[in-house]
Design an enzyme around this catalytic site. Structure first.
Site, PDB file in Angstrom:
ATOM      1  N   CYS A 167       0.834  -1.215   0.000  1.00 26.70           N
ATOM      2  CA  CYS A 167       0.000   0.000   0.000  1.00 26.70           C
ATOM      3  C   CYS A 167       0.862   1.256   0.000  1.00 26.70           C
ATOM      4  O   CYS A 167       0.517   2.262  -0.621  1.00 26.70           O
ATOM      5  CB  CYS A 167      -0.919   0.010   1.217  1.00 26.70           C
ATOM      6  SG  CYS A 167      -2.338  -1.096   1.106  1.00 26.70           S
ATOM      7  N   CYS A 252      -7.146  -7.898  -2.052  1.00 24.88           N
ATOM      8  CA  CYS A 252      -7.235  -7.592  -0.620  1.00 24.88           C
ATOM      9  C   CYS A 252      -8.639  -7.203  -0.186  1.00 24.88           C
ATOM     10  O   CYS A 252      -8.815  -6.598   0.882  1.00 24.88           O
ATOM     11  CB  CYS A 252      -6.270  -6.465  -0.269  1.00 24.88           C
ATOM     12  SG  CYS A 252      -4.543  -6.844  -0.662  1.00 24.88           S
ATOM     13  N   CYS A 275      -5.168   1.606   4.672  1.00 26.52           N
ATOM     14  CA  CYS A 275      -4.073   1.515   3.696  1.00 26.52           C
ATOM     15  C   CYS A 275      -2.938   2.485   4.027  1.00 26.52           C
ATOM     16  O   CYS A 275      -1.830   2.347   3.523  1.00 26.52           O
ATOM     17  CB  CYS A 275      -4.601   1.793   2.287  1.00 26.52           C
ATOM     18  SG  CYS A 275      -5.287   3.444   2.051  1.00 26.52           S
TER      19      CYS A 275
END
Length: 279
Positions: A167, A252, A275
């Site tokens: 991320c 995800c 994130c």
């Protein structure tokens, strides 16, 4: 009908071209307009904005008056007055409600789409529909590495082994670089989405990215969002009606079971809830 649709599309393109021509004119021969204000000045603007827009008891505000919290439209109007065109809207393309709300007062506003390379096909399709149908300017924000290059450098499927790093490289760092060109960014974060977001303020200063951050929809519920979309015929990602109230990258994100919080499907089974963009 085809002729009418073609005329409408041409009209829209002409309006978009005129807007960007005016922005270019304001930017001057060197390609930039008003210089970005100093951090201390932006911090003070954020402080004044929080004071002006927040009522008593609102998360993030310690005022002692009983004014009601500002509406999303009032927050956007304040941003338009304070920042002009130096506004970026961050949109995950789960829906186009936030860009629609902002574009009513800031036509052709820049809408930042984090093109991670891992999106659902439905998300990319929503992005394309927004660009074709709404009076906004889509800005694709890309990581430095393609998925293939990341796989070569860090091993395949980094998201499964180190989702924080994935991320960071594919979302946080690209957005940070892009936001450097703006004075305020607008997000669709809502307090009802997760326990980590219950105290989301309408206006704050983002120290990490060095600009003002506003969350006009903070007080909205998911039902409020859907009602707005229905009332204004705003584009929705089809996954919203398929068990995905919060949509991230495909590897995800899973469907959410009845009774779970809307973000329960993000990074399921991992010790990760955000994130990194909003923390």
């Amino acid at each position: 009908m085809r002729a009418a649709a073609r005329a409408k599309a041409e009209q829209r393109e002409a309006a978009k071209a005129a807007h960007h021509a005016e922005r270019a004119r304001q930017a001057g021969p060197e390609g930039h307009g008003r210089e970005k204000r100093a951090l201390d000045e932006l911090r003070e603007i954020a402080r004044r904005g929080a004071e002006e827009l927040h009522g008593a008891g609102t998360p993030g505000h310690d005022g002692d008056d009983d004014r009601p919290e500002a509406t999303a439209e009032q927050v956007v109007a304040w941003a338009a007055r304070e920042f002009g065109t130096s506004v970026a809207v961050a949109c995950s393309m789960a829906d186009a409600v936030l860009p629609h709300v902002v574009a009513q007062q800031i036509p052709w506003v820049d809408v930042l789409f984090l093109d991670t390379g891992y999106h659902f096909a439905e998300t990319v399709g929503t992005r394309d529909a927004v660009e074709q149908q709404m009076d906004v300017t889509i800005v694709d924000v890309k990581p430095e590495l393609t998925v293939a290059e990341q796989d070569a450098a860090h091993g395949k499927d980094l998201f499964g082994r180190d989702p924080v790093l994935c991320c960071q490289m594919r979302k946080v760092e690209p957005l940070h670089r892009t936001l450097a060109g703006y004075e305020v960014w607008v997000t669709g974060v809502r307090r009802d989405e997760a326990p980590t977001r219950t105290t989301t303020p309408l206006v704050t200063f983002d120290e990490k990215n060095g600009l003002v951050k506003i969350n006009p929809l903070a007080a909205w519920s998911f039902d409020d969002l859907l009602a707005y979309a229905a009332r204004h015929q705003v584009i929705l990602n089809p996954l919203l009606n398929d068990g995905y109230p919060s949509i991230g990258c495909l590897p995800c994100t899973r469907r959410v079971a009845p009774g779970e919080d809307p973000r329960a499907g993000r990074w399921a089974g991992l010790d990760k809830t955000e994130c990194g963009l909003h923390v």
